[in-house]
Design an enzyme around this catalytic site. Structure first.
Site, PDB file in Angstrom:
ATOM      1  CG  ASP A 160      -2.216   0.649   1.090  1.00  0.00           C
ATOM      2  OD1 ASP A 160      -2.479   1.058  -0.122  1.00  0.00           O
ATOM      3  OD2 ASP A 160      -3.048   0.984   1.851  1.00  0.00           O
ATOM      4  CG  HIS A 161      -1.578   4.919   0.592  1.00  0.00           C
ATOM      5  ND1 HIS A 161      -1.817   5.990  -0.096  1.00  0.00           N
ATOM      6  CD2 HIS A 161      -2.355   4.156   1.101  1.00  0.00           C
ATOM      7  CE1 HIS A 161      -3.194   5.745  -0.199  1.00  0.00           C
ATOM      8  NE2 HIS A 161      -3.485   4.833   0.297  1.00  0.00           N
ATOM      9  CD  GLU A 233      -5.677   2.741   4.796  1.00  0.00           C
ATOM     10  OE1 GLU A 233      -6.633   1.653   4.874  1.00  0.00           O
ATOM     11  OE2 GLU A 233      -5.203   2.896   3.818  1.00  0.00           O
ATOM     12  CG  HIS A 278      -7.661   6.228   3.647  1.00  0.00           C
ATOM     13  ND1 HIS A 278      -6.413   7.037   3.418  1.00  0.00           N
ATOM     14  CD2 HIS A 278      -7.860   5.357   2.782  1.00  0.00           C
ATOM     15  CE1 HIS A 278      -5.703   6.501   2.735  1.00  0.00           C
ATOM     16  NE2 HIS A 278      -6.475   5.421   2.413  1.00  0.00           N
ATOM     17  CG  HIS A 318      -6.584   4.255  -2.655  1.00  0.00           C
ATOM     18  ND1 HIS A 318      -5.606   4.180  -1.871  1.00  0.00           N
ATOM     19  CD2 HIS A 318      -6.305   3.516  -3.978  1.00  0.00           C
ATOM     20  CE1 HIS A 318      -4.419   3.524  -2.633  1.00  0.00           C
ATOM     21  NE2 HIS A 318      -4.932   3.190  -3.840  1.00  0.00           N
ATOM     22  CG  ASN A 340      -6.850   0.193  -1.516  1.00  0.00           C
ATOM     23  OD1 ASN A 340      -6.883  -0.535  -2.395  1.00  0.00           O
ATOM     24  ND2 ASN A 340      -5.824   0.875  -1.363  1.00  0.00           N
TER      25      ASN A 340
END
Length: 412
Positions: A160-161, A233, A278, A318, A340
């Protein structure tokens, strides 16, 4: 292979008259007794699928990489579904993901965050130069590779990110991929995400292009982010970001597409922001604009001289937790192939443990002594596997619901 509603529909189309109707209904009824939630929704989704598209032969159970991964994503876009990309923190949540995929009959993406990787390695492990974050993600990937085929579904291994400050983590995983590729002819992971959305657009594209050149050599797919996903997140906090940055423009998507497509063997997806946040918020606090995805596809298709209705970009969604089914499915129609999900599955896992404790509280107050007698042992109640299994089951069920929303059911 199991007989599904899709199979029965094909038979119905081929057979005329009462015999065909009876047979098709009988086959569809047998599917209803399978242990899958949301059957009625899936029937509607199956009927809404105008074109029958077959799963590519390259896509098989287990971890998919390279051409098989690209074929899977193209198949999702053409058939009109998206897979869930689920953040995990250990083998329990990994197994819940793959169990949900097995139950639903669809592919799944198992996603490691930087913090999730560190948690797998152990919070006390030395994390100098992101050593624990790298080692934990690699260990988790090896676990998935060891068991994925046993679930009989395609699994995408993803991270992820990764912001600019976390590039040492990204570099460490690329080294692990290159080593694995030299030994096995494919990368360890399927794909990785770079999130340089806080940087100027030109720098974002330049860094992505640099890494794309390296990743393309070992058949790794790159996911990049345009615009910013709001909320917080796993160490990424964009709670106070300017709201204008939550919405990407088609011209920006084109700049990315043009630059990355020029890299030989490049494969990439784009996390274009369309108001995503998020976390889960009260209704009205998040304004999604999935029309941005449709407009971007049209803009780029025109640039490329493609027929009307073409969708050249593979988008990812996302901040999917808490989104309406209507927004989710409209985004899929705009070329989203993965959504996501983290906040909802975190809650589901905890809720399973909470429910287990509430149900069995009198048996969880000591090693000996419960309502059945002061000398009765409680070991079979406090064995941690039992509570953790309850967490897995609740997370599995939440993901089955997500896969239903994403139309990612009976697509294998």
């Amino acid at each position: 292979a199991p007989l599904t509603l899709s199979t029965s529909s094909k038979i119905f189309k081929k057979m005329k008259g009462l015999t065909g109707i009876v047979l098709a209904l009988a086959l569809a009824t047998s599917e209803a007794f399978a242990p899958r939630a949301g059957f009625a929704n899936r029937v509607m989704a199956a009927r809404a699928t105008a074109t029958e598209v077959s799963l590519p032969a390259s896509v098989k159970p287990g971890v998919v990489t390279g051409k098989a991964l690209v074929d899977l994503l193209d198949y999702a876009k053409e058939r009109g579904f998206a897979m869930p990309g689920v953040n995990i923190v250990g083998t329990n949540s990994i197994n819940a993901c793959m169990e949900a995929a097995k139950v639903s009959g669809g592919p799944i993406m198992v996603t490691f965050s930087r913090g999730g990787g560190q948690f797998i390695a152990g919070k006390a492990a030395n994390n100098d130069d992101d050593a624990a974050c790298i080692a934990g993600a690699v260990a988790g990937a090896m676990h998935v590779r060891s068991v994925a085929k046993l679930y009989g579904v395609p699994v995408v291994l993803h991270t992820d990110h990764c912001c600019k400050a976390w590039l040492p983590w990204f570099d460490g995983m690329l080294e692990a991929n290159e080593k694995y590729f030299a030994e096995h002819g494919e990368p360890l992971f399927s794909s990785h995400m770079l999130d340089l959305s806080e940087e100027p657009l030109e720098e974002n594209i330049a860094i992505c292009e640099k890494y794309m050149k390296r990743m393309a050599k070992i058949d790794l797919l790159l996911e990049m982010e345009l615009g910013i996903t709001g909320g917080e997140e796993d160490g990424v906090d964009n709670s106070d970001v300017d709201s204008s940055k939550l919405y990407t423009q088609p011209e920006e998507v084109w700049q990315v597409y043009e630059a990355l497509s020029a890299v030989p063997n490049a494969q990439f997806t784009v996390a274009a922001a369309f108001g995503n946040v998020h976390g889960v918020y009260a209704p009205g606090n998040v304004r999604l604009e999935p029309e941005i995805l449709h407009n971007s596809q049209k803009f780029i298709a025109e640039k490329l001289g493609l027929p009307e209705g073409s969708m050249p970009v593979k988008f990812v969604f996302h901040g999917g937790s808490g989104s309406s089914v209507e927004d989710i499915q409209y985004a899929i129609k705009g070329g989203v192939v993965k959504m996501n999900i983290d906040t909802d599955t975190q809650w589901a896992f905890w809720d399973g443990i909470r429910a287990y404790e509430a149900k069995n509280r009198p048996y969880l107050q000591g090693q000996i002594g419960n309502p059945d007698g002061d000398d009765k042992p409680n070991k079979k109640y406090y064995d941690p596997r039992i509570a953790l299994r309850s967490g897995e089951e609740f997370m599995r069920d939440r993901l089955v619901k997500a896969m239903d929303d994403l139309l990612c059911v009976d697509v294998l």
